[in-house]
Design a protein around this motif. Sequence first.
Motif, PDB file in Angstrom:
ATOM      1  N   TYR A  76       3.768   4.931  13.278  1.00  0.00           N
ATOM      2  CA  TYR A  76       3.407   5.374  11.929  1.00  0.00           C
ATOM      3  C   TYR A  76       1.902   5.265  11.647  1.00  0.00           C
ATOM      4  O   TYR A  76       1.263   6.224  11.201  1.00  0.00           O
ATOM      5  CB  TYR A  76       4.206   4.577  10.884  1.00  0.00           C
ATOM      6  CG  TYR A  76       3.814   4.942   9.474  1.00  0.00           C
ATOM      7  CD1 TYR A  76       4.242   6.143   8.916  1.00  0.00           C
ATOM      8  CD2 TYR A  76       2.971   4.118   8.724  1.00  0.00           C
ATOM      9  CE1 TYR A  76       3.868   6.508   7.626  1.00  0.00           C
ATOM     10  CE2 TYR A  76       2.591   4.477   7.447  1.00  0.00           C
ATOM     11  CZ  TYR A  76       3.033   5.667   6.897  1.00  0.00           C
ATOM     12  OH  TYR A  76       2.641   6.032   5.638  1.00  0.00           O
ATOM     13  N   GLU A  79      -0.156   7.786  13.649  1.00  0.00           N
ATOM     14  CA  GLU A  79       0.009   9.169  13.196  1.00  0.00           C
ATOM     15  C   GLU A  79      -0.673   9.395  11.837  1.00  0.00           C
ATOM     16  O   GLU A  79      -1.299  10.429  11.627  1.00  0.00           O
ATOM     17  CB  GLU A  79       1.496   9.532  13.128  1.00  0.00           C
ATOM     18  CG  GLU A  79       2.128   9.522  14.510  1.00  0.00           C
ATOM     19  CD  GLU A  79       3.508  10.162  14.545  1.00  0.00           C
ATOM     20  OE1 GLU A  79       3.905  10.798  13.545  1.00  0.00           O
ATOM     21  OE2 GLU A  79       4.176  10.026  15.580  1.00  0.00           O
ATOM     22  N   MET A  82      -4.408   9.605  12.479  1.00  0.00           N
ATOM     23  CA  MET A  82      -4.768  10.877  13.118  1.00  0.00           C
ATOM     24  C   MET A  82      -4.699  12.022  12.121  1.00  0.00           C
ATOM     25  O   MET A  82      -5.558  12.901  12.097  1.00  0.00           O
ATOM     26  CB  MET A  82      -3.838  11.151  14.312  1.00  0.00           C
ATOM     27  CG  MET A  82      -4.165  10.300  15.537  1.00  0.00           C
ATOM     28  SD  MET A  82      -2.984  10.539  16.887  1.00  0.00           S
ATOM     29  CE  MET A  82      -3.423  12.181  17.485  1.00  0.00           C
ATOM     30  N   ARG A  83      -3.674  11.985  11.256  1.00  0.00           N
ATOM     31  CA  ARG A  83      -3.514  13.039  10.255  1.00  0.00           C
ATOM     32  C   ARG A  83      -4.703  13.058   9.304  1.00  0.00           C
ATOM     33  O   ARG A  83      -5.266  14.118   9.012  1.00  0.00           O
ATOM     34  CB  ARG A  83      -2.204  12.819   9.490  1.00  0.00           C
ATOM     35  CG  ARG A  83      -1.361  14.073   9.389  1.00  0.00           C
ATOM     36  CD  ARG A  83      -0.032  13.845   8.702  1.00  0.00           C
ATOM     37  NE  ARG A  83       1.067  13.938   9.654  1.00  0.00           N
ATOM     38  CZ  ARG A  83       1.811  12.907  10.027  1.00  0.00           C
ATOM     39  NH1 ARG A  83       1.599  11.713   9.509  1.00  0.00           N
ATOM     40  NH2 ARG A  83       2.762  13.057  10.907  1.00  0.00           N
ATOM     41  N   LYS A  87      -6.713  15.254  13.200  1.00  0.00           N
ATOM     42  CA  LYS A  87      -6.481  15.384  14.649  1.00  0.00           C
ATOM     43  C   LYS A  87      -5.110  16.009  14.927  1.00  0.00           C
ATOM     44  O   LYS A  87      -4.181  15.857  14.153  1.00  0.00           O
ATOM     45  CB  LYS A  87      -6.555  14.008  15.324  1.00  0.00           C
ATOM     46  CG  LYS A  87      -7.974  13.441  15.374  1.00  0.00           C
ATOM     47  CD  LYS A  87      -8.061  12.335  16.420  1.00  0.00           C
ATOM     48  CE  LYS A  87      -9.395  11.615  16.438  1.00  0.00           C
ATOM     49  NZ  LYS A  87     -10.558  12.449  16.627  1.00  0.00           N
ATOM     50  N   ASP A  88      -5.023  16.694  16.067  1.00  0.00           N
ATOM     51  CA  ASP A  88      -3.795  17.388  16.462  1.00  0.00           C
ATOM     52  C   ASP A  88      -2.756  16.373  16.946  1.00  0.00           C
ATOM     53  O   ASP A  88      -3.005  15.614  17.887  1.00  0.00           O
ATOM     54  CB  ASP A  88      -4.153  18.369  17.588  1.00  0.00           C
ATOM     55  CG  ASP A  88      -2.938  19.123  18.089  1.00  0.00           C
ATOM     56  OD1 ASP A  88      -1.905  19.106  17.384  1.00  0.00           O
ATOM     57  OD2 ASP A  88      -3.018  19.722  19.180  1.00  0.00           O
ATOM     58  N   LEU A  89      -1.588  16.378  16.309  1.00  0.00           N
ATOM     59  CA  LEU A  89      -0.537  15.421  16.663  1.00  0.00           C
ATOM     60  C   LEU A  89       0.399  15.930  17.770  1.00  0.00           C
ATOM     61  O   LEU A  89       1.259  15.187  18.238  1.00  0.00           O
ATOM     62  CB  LEU A  89       0.312  15.085  15.428  1.00  0.00           C
ATOM     63  CG  LEU A  89      -0.357  14.223  14.348  1.00  0.00           C
ATOM     64  CD1 LEU A  89       0.547  14.098  13.138  1.00  0.00           C
ATOM     65  CD2 LEU A  89      -0.698  12.845  14.880  1.00  0.00           C
ATOM     66  N   SER A  90       0.206  17.183  18.199  1.00  0.00           N
ATOM     67  CA  SER A  90       1.162  17.764  19.156  1.00  0.00           C
ATOM     68  C   SER A  90       1.152  17.014  20.494  1.00  0.00           C
ATOM     69  O   SER A  90       2.132  17.047  21.234  1.00  0.00           O
ATOM     70  CB  SER A  90       0.878  19.244  19.383  1.00  0.00           C
ATOM     71  OG  SER A  90      -0.383  19.392  20.017  1.00  0.00           O
ATOM     72  N   LEU A  92       1.575  14.081  20.892  1.00  0.00           N
ATOM     73  CA  LEU A  92       2.616  13.047  20.833  1.00  0.00           C
ATOM     74  C   LEU A  92       4.040  13.616  20.886  1.00  0.00           C
ATOM     75  O   LEU A  92       4.997  12.853  20.940  1.00  0.00           O
ATOM     76  CB  LEU A  92       2.450  12.214  19.550  1.00  0.00           C
ATOM     77  CG  LEU A  92       1.172  11.363  19.466  1.00  0.00           C
ATOM     78  CD1 LEU A  92       1.062  10.711  18.092  1.00  0.00           C
ATOM     79  CD2 LEU A  92       1.139  10.296  20.549  1.00  0.00           C
ATOM     80  N   ASP A  93       4.154  14.951  20.861  1.00  0.00           N
ATOM     81  CA  ASP A  93       5.502  15.559  20.820  1.00  0.00           C
ATOM     82  C   ASP A  93       6.456  15.046  21.902  1.00  0.00           C
ATOM     83  O   ASP A  93       7.608  14.713  21.595  1.00  0.00           O
ATOM     84  CB  ASP A  93       5.404  17.089  20.884  1.00  0.00           C
ATOM     85  CG  ASP A  93       4.927  17.669  19.550  1.00  0.00           C
ATOM     86  OD1 ASP A  93       4.888  16.905  18.556  1.00  0.00           O
ATOM     87  OD2 ASP A  93       4.585  18.869  19.509  1.00  0.00           O
ATOM     88  N   ARG A  96       8.409  11.774  21.231  1.00  0.00           N
ATOM     89  CA  ARG A  96       9.367  11.658  20.126  1.00  0.00           C
ATOM     90  C   ARG A  96      10.783  11.835  20.661  1.00  0.00           C
ATOM     91  O   ARG A  96      11.034  12.701  21.484  1.00  0.00           O
ATOM     92  CB  ARG A  96       9.121  12.736  19.079  1.00  0.00           C
ATOM     93  CG  ARG A  96       7.777  12.638  18.415  1.00  0.00           C
ATOM     94  CD  ARG A  96       7.544  13.894  17.580  1.00  0.00           C
ATOM     95  NE  ARG A  96       6.149  13.995  17.186  1.00  0.00           N
ATOM     96  CZ  ARG A  96       5.631  13.373  16.149  1.00  0.00           C
ATOM     97  NH1 ARG A  96       6.388  12.614  15.392  1.00  0.00           N
ATOM     98  NH2 ARG A  96       4.345  13.500  15.852  1.00  0.00           N
TER      99      ARG A  96
END
Length: 291
Positions: A76, A79, A82-83, A87-90, A92-93, A96
Amino acid sequence: MTETRKPIRKAVFPVAGLGTRFLPATKAIPKELLPVVDRPLIQYAVDEAREAGIEQMIFVTGRGKSAIVEHFDIAYELEATMRERGKDLSILDPTRATPGDIITVRQQVPMGLGHAIWCARAIVGDEPFAILLPDELMVGQPGCMAQMVEAYNEVGGNLVSVLEVPMEEVSSYGVIAPGASSGALTEVKGLVEKPPVADAPSNKIVSGRYILQPEVMRTLENQEKGAGGEIQLTDAMAKMIGGQPFHAVTFAGRRFDCGSKTGFVEATLALALERPDMGAEVRAIAERLLA
């Protein structure tokens, strides 16, 4: 009439090992989280399982291994930060997981691979299941487990992934005694763990990927200790030959033995050289070092 085969929905990852070959790196960090470039070993294995349509990941862990589960949880604070910074969170995809699809069981005593698999018996239940050993990094298009699931849909029963190695190397591995073969599929007539070169039935070595029927759990239940005083998976699989279909799938791809330091370095170099974002730079570095 063709029998309806249960799909392969579950995969077992034996990740309870102490990683002593990588000390001191693995004193506080599970060896399965050591990165090849920027992805932990366990991530490569889970990605391979997902590509093959597997939904449930069962980690057989031990003390000090909780970071493996954390890796597939939502971080949490990370993320949120980064948000905020745009920043790009992809990236971390792949880390998940659908809630409930990561399951862990403890292997309290290190009694070998067969025992680790048996620890997952309650979750596996009466379904066929996959086993992936994260130390073996398998790189292919499609991945090794996807190739095996395709073969399973064709022949059912039990399957192991094999690779051909020079005959002088067979004494380090589990080796199959081959029967009839067609394409990438070879019938398995027997399994021998680490045979002397002179006695090896073939040069096809078992390479860390399996699809097994749930009956293997009953076999493991009553199994005596084998080589090294451990409960060996190979022994349990050997007992199922003849009773159920048993095939080997020759993997079209490359295997890196990340259980050894040199194999780990090789994997890191090979995958870094293939990355569009860094390949050319890594090549230049390697050439400079070799000069």
